[in-house]
Write a protein that holds these residues in place. Sequence first.
Motif, short mmCIF file in Angstrom:
data_model
loop_
_atom_site.label_atom_id
_atom_site.label_comp_id
_atom_site.label_asym_id
_atom_site.label_seq_id
_atom_site.Cartn_x
_atom_site.Cartn_y
_atom_site.Cartn_z
N MET A 257 60.97 31.77 66.48
CA MET A 257 60.16 32.24 67.60
C MET A 257 59.48 31.08 68.33
O MET A 257 59.16 31.18 69.52
CB MET A 257 59.09 33.22 67.10
N ALA A 258 59.22 29.98 67.63
CA ALA A 258 58.53 28.85 68.23
C ALA A 258 58.62 27.68 67.24
O ALA A 258 59.28 27.78 66.21
CB ALA A 258 57.07 29.20 68.52
N ASP A 259 57.97 26.58 67.60
CA ASP A 259 57.93 25.41 66.73
C ASP A 259 56.49 24.91 66.59
O ASP A 259 55.74 24.86 67.57
CB ASP A 259 58.77 24.26 67.28
N ASN A 260 56.13 24.54 65.36
CA ASN A 260 54.95 23.72 65.13
C ASN A 260 55.41 22.27 65.09
O ASN A 260 56.59 21.98 64.86
CB ASN A 260 54.26 24.09 63.82
N TYR A 261 54.47 21.35 65.27
CA TYR A 261 54.86 19.92 65.29
C TYR A 261 53.85 19.09 64.52
O TYR A 261 52.65 19.39 64.48
CB TYR A 261 54.93 19.38 66.72
N ALA A 262 54.36 17.99 63.93
CA ALA A 262 53.53 16.95 63.35
C ALA A 262 53.91 15.63 64.00
O ALA A 262 55.10 15.29 64.05
CB ALA A 262 53.71 16.88 61.84
N VAL A 263 52.94 14.92 64.53
CA VAL A 263 53.16 13.62 65.15
C VAL A 263 52.60 12.55 64.22
O VAL A 263 51.43 12.63 63.81
CB VAL A 263 52.46 13.52 66.53
N THR B 26 57.86 15.60 64.51
CA THR B 26 58.71 16.40 63.62
C THR B 26 58.41 17.88 63.81
O THR B 26 57.28 18.32 63.58
CB THR B 26 58.46 16.02 62.15
N PRO B 27 59.41 18.68 64.23
CA PRO B 27 59.18 20.11 64.41
C PRO B 27 59.39 20.89 63.12
O PRO B 27 60.12 20.46 62.23
CB PRO B 27 60.25 20.50 65.44
N SER B 28 58.72 22.03 63.03
CA SER B 28 58.97 22.98 61.95
C SER B 28 58.98 24.37 62.57
O SER B 28 58.07 24.75 63.31
CB SER B 28 57.90 22.88 60.86
N ALA B 29 60.04 25.11 62.30
CA ALA B 29 60.25 26.39 62.96
C ALA B 29 59.25 27.45 62.50
O ALA B 29 58.92 27.54 61.32
CB ALA B 29 61.67 26.88 62.71
N VAL B 30 58.80 28.26 63.46
CA VAL B 30 58.04 29.46 63.16
C VAL B 30 59.02 30.62 63.28
O VAL B 30 59.52 30.92 64.37
CB VAL B 30 56.88 29.65 64.16
N PRO C 277 51.92 27.05 67.62
CA PRO C 277 53.10 26.56 68.35
C PRO C 277 52.71 25.72 69.56
O PRO C 277 51.69 25.96 70.21
CB PRO C 277 53.80 27.86 68.77
N VAL C 278 53.54 24.72 69.85
CA VAL C 278 53.29 23.81 70.97
C VAL C 278 54.24 24.17 72.11
O VAL C 278 55.46 24.12 71.95
CB VAL C 278 53.52 22.34 70.54
#
Length: 247
Positions: free
Chosen positions: A68-74, A46-50, A156-157
């Motif tokens: 600007m980027a995405d953080n993620y939760a797996v 699941t991505p979450s925008a930065v 960010p990934v």
Amino acid sequence: MADRTIYDTTVPSAGSRGMAHQRILRMRFQNAWTNITGDANNLKMTPSAVAIASERYGQKAAQASQKMADNYAVTFGVEAVRNNAGMFVAAQAAIRELLKIGRRTGADNLVDIQWFDALDDDVPAFQGTFRVEWDDANAGYAEGAGWSFTLTSVGPVPQITSPIATGVPLIETALPIGKTVGDVIYVKGHKFTGTTGVTIKAVAVTKFTVIDDNTLSILIPTGVSGASPIIVTNAAGASTAYSYPAA
């Protein structure tokens, strides 16, 4: 064409009912990438925008934002498989390591993770460092052990080249069928950008056009008739021959 090796060898440990296989999750374990997908269920990223604040052009001071980027939760679940001595089987050694990492702190609570589609190397692939958390799954009638894992990215990934990418062209269709010398046919597939050569029935095609990464037009050369395999070549290598029925 994608390398299917990882997909074809992704299987649950004997006794596990893990179902995930078309999405591959790998962790760096003992200095090597280890595929842990075979024993995973309900695997999801699941991505979450930065985002940063910005002004809308022509509308000074109007509130807006730009990603600007995405953080993620797996997230995923795992069912434990035990041997006759009650120990988790050797095939789940990486899962045992995740359990240990999940109860550590600071830098010791981090693990490197890769995530990619098992079959299509054009689907975005990712690699980054993740924080590990887990919860025990509810025990049921059989008192089996299991866990629910949450891996949260540390910053960010970045997107990476898919580990299954080969770069070799893949032909899906060649139409219209039944054409002859001097006719133009259109070849559909993948990775045609950078095509260096095309043959049909082992005859070099001197006139071909790369329309886009998925489409080639070729002029059927002299000497082609009947069953006529088409091969497209780029810097990475040659495609598997596609059987074209020429007139």
